[in-house]
Design a protein around this motif. Structure first.
Motif, PDB file in Angstrom:
ATOM      1  N   MET A 137       0.856  -1.175   0.000  1.00  8.91           N
ATOM      2  CA  MET A 137       0.000   0.000   0.000  1.00  8.91           C
ATOM      3  C   MET A 137       0.897   1.231   0.000  1.00  8.91           C
ATOM      4  N   THR A 138       0.543   2.208  -0.781  1.00  8.20           N
ATOM      5  CA  THR A 138       1.316   3.440  -0.832  1.00  8.20           C
ATOM      6  C   THR A 138       0.867   4.374   0.274  1.00  8.20           C
ATOM      7  N   ALA A 139       1.636   5.448   0.439  1.00 13.14           N
ATOM      8  CA  ALA A 139       1.314   6.414   1.487  1.00 13.14           C
ATOM      9  C   ALA A 139       0.950   7.746   0.859  1.00 13.14           C
ATOM     10  N   GLN A 140       0.167   8.516   1.580  1.00 16.59           N
ATOM     11  CA  GLN A 140      -0.173   9.874   1.182  1.00 16.59           C
ATOM     12  C   GLN A 140       0.515  10.828   2.135  1.00 16.59           C
ATOM     13  N   HIS A 141       0.962  11.975   1.612  1.00 20.70           N
ATOM     14  CA  HIS A 141       1.562  12.990   2.464  1.00 20.70           C
ATOM     15  C   HIS A 141       0.463  13.819   3.108  1.00 20.70           C
ATOM     16  N   THR A 142       0.662  14.150   4.365  1.00 18.63           N
ATOM     17  CA  THR A 142      -0.306  14.968   5.082  1.00 18.63           C
ATOM     18  C   THR A 142       0.145  16.422   5.049  1.00 18.63           C
ATOM     19  N   THR A 143      -0.733  17.337   5.427  1.00 19.16           N
ATOM     20  CA  THR A 143      -0.403  18.760   5.390  1.00 19.16           C
ATOM     21  C   THR A 143       0.698  19.126   6.380  1.00 19.16           C
ATOM     22  N   ASP A 144       0.935  18.298   7.389  1.00 16.11           N
ATOM     23  CA  ASP A 144       1.991  18.595   8.357  1.00 16.11           C
ATOM     24  C   ASP A 144       3.315  17.924   7.995  1.00 16.11           C
ATOM     25  N   GLY A 145       3.426  17.382   6.766  1.00 18.43           N
ATOM     26  CA  GLY A 145       4.671  16.789   6.312  1.00 18.43           C
ATOM     27  C   GLY A 145       4.793  15.308   6.604  1.00 18.43           C
ATOM     28  N   GLY A 146       3.849  14.721   7.331  1.00 19.54           N
ATOM     29  CA  GLY A 146       3.886  13.297   7.625  1.00 19.54           C
ATOM     30  C   GLY A 146       3.281  12.485   6.487  1.00 19.54           C
ATOM     31  N   THR A 147       3.138  11.198   6.723  1.00 20.93           N
ATOM     32  CA  THR A 147       2.491  10.330   5.741  1.00 20.93           C
ATOM     33  C   THR A 147       1.462   9.466   6.447  1.00 20.93           C
ATOM     34  N   GLN A 148       0.513   8.969   5.664  1.00 18.33           N
ATOM     35  CA  GLN A 148      -0.494   8.053   6.178  1.00 18.33           C
ATOM     36  C   GLN A 148      -0.784   7.053   5.071  1.00 18.33           C
ATOM     37  N   PRO A 149      -1.335   5.881   5.391  1.00 20.46           N
ATOM     38  CA  PRO A 149      -1.670   4.918   4.348  1.00 20.46           C
ATOM     39  C   PRO A 149      -2.638   5.538   3.344  1.00 20.46           C
ATOM     40  N   PRO A 189     -38.554   2.195   0.361  1.00 20.28           N
ATOM     41  CA  PRO A 189     -39.045   3.065  -0.711  1.00 20.28           C
ATOM     42  C   PRO A 189     -37.891   3.553  -1.585  1.00 20.28           C
ATOM     43  N   LYS A 190     -38.236   4.154  -2.704  1.00 20.02           N
ATOM     44  CA  LYS A 190     -37.220   4.701  -3.598  1.00 20.02           C
ATOM     45  C   LYS A 190     -36.808   6.069  -3.079  1.00 20.02           C
ATOM     46  N   TYR A 191     -35.781   6.055  -2.212  1.00 19.34           N
ATOM     47  CA  TYR A 191     -35.284   7.305  -1.646  1.00 19.34           C
ATOM     48  C   TYR A 191     -34.529   8.126  -2.694  1.00 19.34           C
ATOM     49  N   VAL A 192     -33.710   7.436  -3.475  1.00 18.87           N
ATOM     50  CA  VAL A 192     -32.774   8.095  -4.394  1.00 18.87           C
ATOM     51  C   VAL A 192     -33.370   8.130  -5.791  1.00 18.87           C
ATOM     52  N   LEU A 193     -33.447   9.342  -6.346  1.00 18.29           N
ATOM     53  CA  LEU A 193     -34.004   9.538  -7.680  1.00 18.29           C
ATOM     54  C   LEU A 193     -32.911   9.600  -8.744  1.00 18.29           C
ATOM     55  N   ALA A 194     -31.708  10.048  -8.359  1.00 18.80           N
ATOM     56  CA  ALA A 194     -30.564  10.116  -9.278  1.00 18.80           C
ATOM     57  C   ALA A 194     -29.284  10.128  -8.455  1.00 18.80           C
ATOM     58  N   LYS A 195     -28.170   9.679  -9.071  1.00 18.10           N
ATOM     59  CA  LYS A 195     -26.878   9.620  -8.388  1.00 18.10           C
ATOM     60  C   LYS A 195     -25.801  10.279  -9.234  1.00 18.10           C
ATOM     61  N   ASP A 196     -24.860  10.919  -8.555  1.00 14.18           N
ATOM     62  CA  ASP A 196     -23.648  11.447  -9.159  1.00 14.18           C
ATOM     63  C   ASP A 196     -22.512  10.967  -8.274  1.00 14.18           C
ATOM     64  N   LEU A 197     -21.664  10.081  -8.792  1.00 14.62           N
ATOM     65  CA  LEU A 197     -20.594   9.482  -8.010  1.00 14.62           C
ATOM     66  C   LEU A 197     -19.257   9.747  -8.676  1.00 14.62           C
ATOM     67  N   CYS A 198     -18.253  10.127  -7.884  1.00 17.61           N
ATOM     68  CA  CYS A 198     -16.917  10.285  -8.444  1.00 17.61           C
ATOM     69  C   CYS A 198     -15.868  10.217  -7.340  1.00 17.61           C
ATOM     70  N   GLU A 199     -14.681   9.767  -7.727  1.00 15.47           N
ATOM     71  CA  GLU A 199     -13.546   9.758  -6.806  1.00 15.47           C
ATOM     72  C   GLU A 199     -13.065  11.184  -6.643  1.00 15.47           C
ATOM     73  N   VAL A 200     -12.770  11.565  -5.414  1.00 14.30           N
ATOM     74  CA  VAL A 200     -12.298  12.927  -5.125  1.00 14.30           C
ATOM     75  C   VAL A 200     -11.023  12.862  -4.294  1.00 14.30           C
ATOM     76  N   ARG A 201     -10.283  13.943  -4.301  1.00 16.14           N
ATOM     77  CA  ARG A 201      -9.068  14.049  -3.500  1.00 16.14           C
ATOM     78  C   ARG A 201      -9.142  15.334  -2.686  1.00 16.14           C
ATOM     79  N   ARG A 202      -8.726  15.246  -1.417  1.00 19.89           N
ATOM     80  CA  ARG A 202      -8.693  16.417  -0.530  1.00 19.89           C
ATOM     81  C   ARG A 202      -7.454  17.233  -0.819  1.00 19.89           C
ATOM     82  N   HIS A 203      -7.619  18.540  -0.850  1.00 22.21           N
ATOM     83  CA  HIS A 203      -6.488  19.455  -1.033  1.00 22.21           C
ATOM     84  C   HIS A 203      -6.486  20.453   0.106  1.00 22.21           C
ATOM     85  N   ALA A 204      -5.287  20.796   0.526  1.00 20.13           N
ATOM     86  CA  ALA A 204      -5.147  21.759   1.627  1.00 20.13           C
ATOM     87  C   ALA A 204      -5.401  23.166   1.164  1.00 20.13           C
TER      88      ALA A 204
END
Length: 112
Positions: A1-13, A97-112
Motif C-alpha cells: 500500500m502506498t502512502a499519502q503525504h499529510t499537510t503537516d509533512g507526515g504520511t499516512q496509508p 421506498p425509492k429514496y434516491v431519484l438520481a446519483k452522481d458518483l466520483c472519486e475525489v481528493r482532498r487538497h489543503a
C-alpha cells in the motif's frame, strides 16, 4: 500500500474517497437519513468503508456524502462491487421506498 503525504509533512496509508451526491425525494429525506445512519453505514463499515461527511441541502433534495476506504482505487472498486452484490445489502434494502431519484458518483481528493 502506498502512502499519502499529510499537510503537516507526515504520511499516512493511502485512502480513497468517493463523493456520492444523490437527488432524493424530499418527503423521505429524514427517513432516508435515519436509514443511512442506522442500517447502511454500519453495514458498509463491515466492508471497510467510512463516512467522512454527510451534507443535506436546505430543501432536502440533495444529499452529498463522502465515503472513504483504505487502499488503492482498484481495491476501493473491488470492495464497492462486493458491497453492491452482497446479501447484507440486499436484505437491508428489501422493501425500502425509492429514496434516491438520481446519483452522481466520483472519486475525489482532498487538497489543503
Amino acid at each position: 500500500m502506498t502512502a499519502q503525504h499529510t499537510t503537516d509533512g507526515g504520511t499516512q496509508p493511502e485512502r480513497i474517497t468517493w463523493m456520492r451526491r444523490y437527488t432524493i425525494d424530499p418527503d423521505l429525506a429524514e427517513e432516508f437519513l435515519r436509514f443511512l445512519r442506522d442500517e447502511v453505514i454500519p453495514a458498509r463499515r463491515e466492508f471497510g468503508f467510512a463516512v467522512e461527511q454527510m451534507w443535506l441541502d436546505a430543501d432536502h433534495t440533495q444529499l452529498t456524502w463522502f465515503v472513504s476506504r483504505a487502499g488503492t482505487s482498484e481495491e476501493y472498486a473491488a470492495a464497492e462491487r462486493d458491497w453492491e452484490s452482497s446479501e447484507v445489502r440486499r436484505i437491508i434494502f428489501a422493501d425500502k421506498p425509492k429514496y434516491v431519484l438520481a446519483k452522481d458518483l466520483c472519486e475525489v481528493r482532498r487538497h489543503a
